[in-house]
Design an enzyme around this catalytic site. Structure first.
Site, PDB file in Angstrom:
ATOM      1  N   SER A 260       0.977  -1.150  -0.114  1.00  0.00           N
ATOM      2  CA  SER A 260      -0.192  -0.060  -0.009  1.00  0.00           C
ATOM      3  C   SER A 260       1.039   1.255   0.110  1.00  0.00           C
ATOM      4  O   SER A 260       2.034   1.224   0.227  1.00  0.00           O
ATOM      5  CB  SER A 260      -0.901  -0.009   1.207  1.00  0.00           C
ATOM      6  OG  SER A 260      -0.053   0.261   2.372  1.00  0.00           O
ATOM      7  N   ASP A 261       0.234   2.291  -0.461  1.00  0.00           N
ATOM      8  CA  ASP A 261       1.034   3.590  -0.254  1.00  0.00           C
ATOM      9  C   ASP A 261       0.820   3.772   1.629  1.00  0.00           C
ATOM     10  O   ASP A 261       0.011   3.100   2.231  1.00  0.00           O
ATOM     11  CB  ASP A 261       0.309   4.797  -0.852  1.00  0.00           C
ATOM     12  CG  ASP A 261       1.219   5.908  -1.137  1.00  0.00           C
ATOM     13  OD1 ASP A 261       2.309   6.149  -0.090  1.00  0.00           O
ATOM     14  OD2 ASP A 261       1.137   6.809  -1.809  1.00  0.00           O
ATOM     15  N   TRP A 262       1.496   4.896   1.995  1.00  0.00           N
ATOM     16  CA  TRP A 262       1.776   4.928   3.211  1.00  0.00           C
ATOM     17  C   TRP A 262       0.503   5.523   3.872  1.00  0.00           C
ATOM     18  O   TRP A 262       0.030   6.547   3.660  1.00  0.00           O
ATOM     19  CB  TRP A 262       2.916   5.944   3.594  1.00  0.00           C
ATOM     20  CG  TRP A 262       4.126   5.109   3.867  1.00  0.00           C
ATOM     21  CD1 TRP A 262       5.001   5.594   4.779  1.00  0.00           C
ATOM     22  CD2 TRP A 262       4.822   4.109   2.971  1.00  0.00           C
ATOM     23  NE1 TRP A 262       6.132   4.540   4.720  1.00  0.00           N
ATOM     24  CE2 TRP A 262       5.955   3.956   3.535  1.00  0.00           C
ATOM     25  CE3 TRP A 262       4.551   3.469   1.747  1.00  0.00           C
ATOM     26  CZ2 TRP A 262       6.926   2.858   3.114  1.00  0.00           C
ATOM     27  CZ3 TRP A 262       5.264   2.583   1.371  1.00  0.00           C
ATOM     28  CH2 TRP A 262       6.332   2.348   2.005  1.00  0.00           C
TER      29      TRP A 262
END
Ligand code: BGC
Length: 856
Positions: A260-262
């Site tokens: 995932s992105d952060w």
């Protein structure tokens, strides 16, 4: 060369560190090389054996990161944690580094071999910092010039992106570092990136927004993909079955790690069931609390968890991460060789857009004094801001680059040309101070706490923490008296990352938002005032957190440009005006203005009126508003964000040591409004929906989801311009040179079988007097298609370096995809037999060669 070094590293490790490894790895029969080995039955068996040793709890533990930039360790099977670093223009997370010409600049080189070299450099830099995963490249399409991260991405064209990203990924991964292509998918703007729902049809997705990811997976063999923050057709990327399972893992056969992105995960069960393998930076949702219960209840299968862990371990085994230290002493943290790659990147990307009267190249022997003026002249601006911004070891600014090149005989004058924003805020005098009211609500209701700020920092608050945790809204009120008649500039800025919102009203009239709806980058307006006129300024400010970060200043345009800059312009033979954006004005987390940052239009006009030889260099991730001044300056050189050798490259191009060869990776619009996405850019008014996010046992949090309709569909960039027959200011693919080229002898077969490879060949000739590089661009049109298609689409290109008078015969092979469109009903790529037109030239608009091929 590399493999010798690798053998040394391996034997050292197997002798010296063998006892540190758990038994299972000491006995592994497989020899790991630095570059990843393909998956094999042996690796698969090892990975499966390791997974089999784990309990369900342990497997789930591996699905979330830790300490912001690490995967989790699992001592039970001897698995250490692995390290990540942002990208994509430098290995940014772990201290100073080499800042490359990345993203838009790299795309402007149209040179996949360069992308490969940049990738290798990044890979070496990563290993020198023990980094296993590089969080790059970013390949989202540059749909609009104001999107805050275009500088990190490549271009407006899926084909160009696909070719460049393949070179980049191969380069990174050849060094034994996992590249992570991001942000999958449809993250084409920073405006409200965590919440927007992109509503898009499948054909547009397949033809414009997915091909670069597809190339990254199927051609570049990227081993990690990062999901974006946004929703796509109603579902967040991290739990999007269509994108993650159907397209990425099933159709494209992706075997690597989908992270995932952060903080882009919103539902543990949905993410687990819909393809997410690794939640970063920590297991907020895909954790034991959620997933153990779900596996027990049968809503998540244990085999689904196993698949994720297998992907992690399989990839790490393929890279040999368990058998060799990632740090390789042979890879220096700072390397002169990498500086050469950066310089080549900058030299290949700088794009000359205007050169009236052939003012360039400048003749150094005829120049005694040169003035370098502007906010981007010094210090060097190597990249935009946010997670990509790197601390470069030795960035060369434009003023330093010019001084280095010219040596002691020429006098180099420098002025910033404009005050710093803080000077503007603190020097603004408010009649009787500024009244501040802090309301205990988000809508200026309730009893406010009030104060009057009499000091010079009256409307300038940096990182002030508010009392209490509840919501707040702040109203600043002040009166400003114009000392003299003339045009005044109002400049305001709020906190970074686009969380704050504000409105400015002058004498009761709200000032219109500029090209973006959030108050994230400095905004500016002009106001004509008479001598002694007093205006009342009211700012309604909503901080996005408990920290207040707001400033506003007013200055007369006449006083804005320091006299010293004007005197330098008058004294110099030539002025280099370095304007554009920088990390504070073009960055991740919010969009930027299309207009140049405040005061720069006035600066250019003032200096150009003093010295007719005013050469503009523009730092920007894409196009910007040049209307206020372009007709008044003879030269415009687009530098994008050229990396740490940008100043050296600018000097070499200005003085003809290097012939400019960059070509626009985006269409350069006159105004933001004429960009085809403009009318669809912001969410549909009144269509917001609500979404409840539940994190473990916490009470659900409601999020507002605005909806974006990508109704510009396939009409992105030059596809729009060429289909409508209108013209942007500068077309996609355009860039001037100090020599001239011609194209001849186009050979295309008259007929070919649909689906077969069609070879197209032609000659490129350097018809001028200096050596140079041309990018031959091949566009395909499908006039007999059953459905509407863009008028032309880039399907091949080749960069050709030619000595004066030299000719090169170029062959480009067009595969089936070059002629296909996505047929939505049939869910497949389709070629309609019939006539296709092949055009070859030096931009999307200038295609002197043309021939037909009939596919049957
Ligand atoms: C960015 C990613 C980046 C990550 C880690 C996020 O805010 O969108 O591109 O890799 O942070 O820094």
């Amino acid at each position: 060369m590399k493999s010798q070094k690798t053998h040394f590293t391996q034997s050292f490790f197997s002798l010296g560190a063998v006892c540190l490894l758990p038994v299972v790895f000491c006995c592994l029969p497989i020899a790991f090389s630095q570059a990843p080995v393909p998956d094999s039955p042996a690796i698969e068996a090892q990975a499966e054996a390791l997974v089999a040793k784990l309990t369900l709890e342990q497997k789930i533990e591996l699905l979330g990161g830790q300490d912001n930039m690490f995967t989790r360790a699992m001592p039970a099977i001897g698995l250490p944690r692995f390290k990540m670093s942002d990208g994509p223009v430098g290995v940014k997370t772990w201290g100073p580094t080499t800042a490359y010409a990345g993203g838009a600049a790299l795309a402007a080189s149209w040179d996949p071999a360069l992308a490969h070299r940049v990738g290798e450099g990044l890979g070496r830099d990563a290993r020198a910092r023990s980094v296993h995963f590089l969080l790059g490249p970013g390949v989202n399409i540059a749909r609009s010039p104001i999107s805050g991260r275009n500088f990190e991405y490549f271009s407006e064209d899926p084909f160009l992106n696909g070719i460049m990203v393949t070179g980049y990924i191969e380069g990174v991964q050849s060094q034994g570092v996992i590249a992570t292509v991001k942000h999958y998918a449809l993250n084409n703007q920073e405006y409200n990136r965590h919440n927007v729902d992109v509503e898009i049809d499948e054909r547009t997705m397949r033809e414009i927004y997915l091909p670069a990811f597809e190339a990254a997976v199927t051609k570049g063999h990227v081993d990690a993909v990062m999901n974006s923050y946004n929703l796509i057709n109603g579902t967040h990327a991290t739990q999007n079955e269509f994108l993650n399972l159907k397209v990425l893992k099933d159709e494209w056969g992706f075997q690597g790690i989908l992270m995932s992105d952060w903080e882009a995960t919103y539902d543990g069960v949905e993410a687990a069931n819909n393809g997410l393998d690794l939640e970063m930076p920590s297991a907020r949702f895909m954790n034991a609390k959620t997933l153990l219960a779900a596996v027990r209840a049968g809503t998540v299968k244990e085999s689904t968890i196993d698949d994720k862990v297998l992907r992690l371990i399989r990839t790490e085994l393929r890279y040999g991460f368990l058998n060799r230290p990632q740090f390789d002493p042979a890879d220096a943290s700072y390397s002169v060789a990498d500086r050469a790659v950066v310089l080549d990147g900058a030299l290949e990307s700088l794009t000359l857009l205007k050169n009236e009267g052939s003012l360039l190249p400048l003749d150094a022997t005829k120049i005694k004094t040169i003035a370098v003026i502007g906010p981007d002249a010094y210090p060097a601006v190597t990249s935009g801001g946010g997670s990509a911004e790197t601390q470069a070891f030795e960035p060369v600014s434009i003023v330093t680059g010019i001084a280095n090149l010219l040596g002691p005989k020429v006098s180099v004058l420098y002025s910033r040309g404009l005050p710093e924003i803080m000077d503007l805020f603190t020097k603004t005098r408010w009649e009787g101070g500024v009244h501040v009211a802090v309301y205990p609500s988000k809508d200026f209701t309730g009893t406010p706490e009030t104060k009057t700020q009499p000091d010079i920092a009256a409307m300038n608050e940096r990182s002030q923490r508010l009392d209490g945790t509840g919501p707040h809204s702040l109203r600043y009120t002040g009166s400003y008296k114009a000392a003299k008649a003339g045009r005044y500039l109002i400049v305001s800025s709020s906190g970074p990352w686009g969380r704050d919102e504000y409105k400015v009203a002058v004498d009761g009239k709200e000032l219109p938002a500029t090209t973006h709806a959030e108050g994230q980058v400095p905004e500016s307006w002009t106001l004509d005032l008479s001598a002694g006129q007093t205006v009342n300024v009211v700012v309604d400010y909503l901080p996005g957190s408990s920290v207040v970060h707001f400033g506003l200043g007013i200055a007369s345009e006449q006083d804005l440009i320091p006299n010293e800059a004007k005197a330098m312009a008058a004294a110099a033979d030539v002025v280099i005006l370095s304007v554009g954006f920088k990390p504070e004005t073009e960055h991740e987390g919010s969009d930027r203005t299309f207009e140049l940052p405040w005061g720069q239009d006035a600066l250019i006009n003032t200096i150009a009126a003093i010295n007719p030889h005013a050469i503009v260099t523009l730092t920007a991730g894409g196009g910007a508003d040049t209307r206020p001044w372009l007709s008044k300056v003879p030269v415009l050189l687009h530098t994008y964000y050229p990396g740490q050798e940008g100043g050296t490259a600018v000097a070499e191009v200005l003085f003809g040591k290097h012939n400019p060869e960059g070509k626009l990776p985006v269409s350069f619009d006159r105004s933001w409004e004429e960009n085809p996405s403009a009318q669809y850019y912001y969410p549909i008014k009144g269509a917001d929906t609500k979404l409840l996010i539940t994190e473990n046992d916490k009470p659900p949090v409601e999020r507002v989801i605005p909806h974006l309709k990508y109704d510009d569909r396939l009409m992105v960039g030059y596809r729009y311009w060429t289909t409508t027959g209108k013209h942007p200011l500068f077309p996609f693919g355009f860039g001037l040179s100090y020599t001239t080229f011609s194209f001849a002898n186009l050979q295309v077969p008259a007929t070919a079988a649909a689906g077969s490879t069609v070879a197209v060949s032609f000659d490129v000739i350097n018809t001028g007097r200096v050596a140079g590089a041309e990018v031959a661009q091949l566009y395909v049109s499908d006039p007999s298609a059953k459905i509407g298609r863009p008028e032309r689409e880039l399907k091949g290109f080749e960069k050709v370096r030619l000595a004066p008078g030299e000719m090169k015969h170029v062959t480009i092979n067009l595969d089936a995809r070059s002629f296909s469109y996505w047929e939505t009903a049939a869910h497949k790529w389709t070629i309609d037999p019939g006539k296709f037109v092949i055009r070859v030239g030096d931009s999307s608009e200038n295609t002197p060669l043309k021939a037909d091929v009939t596919l049957n």
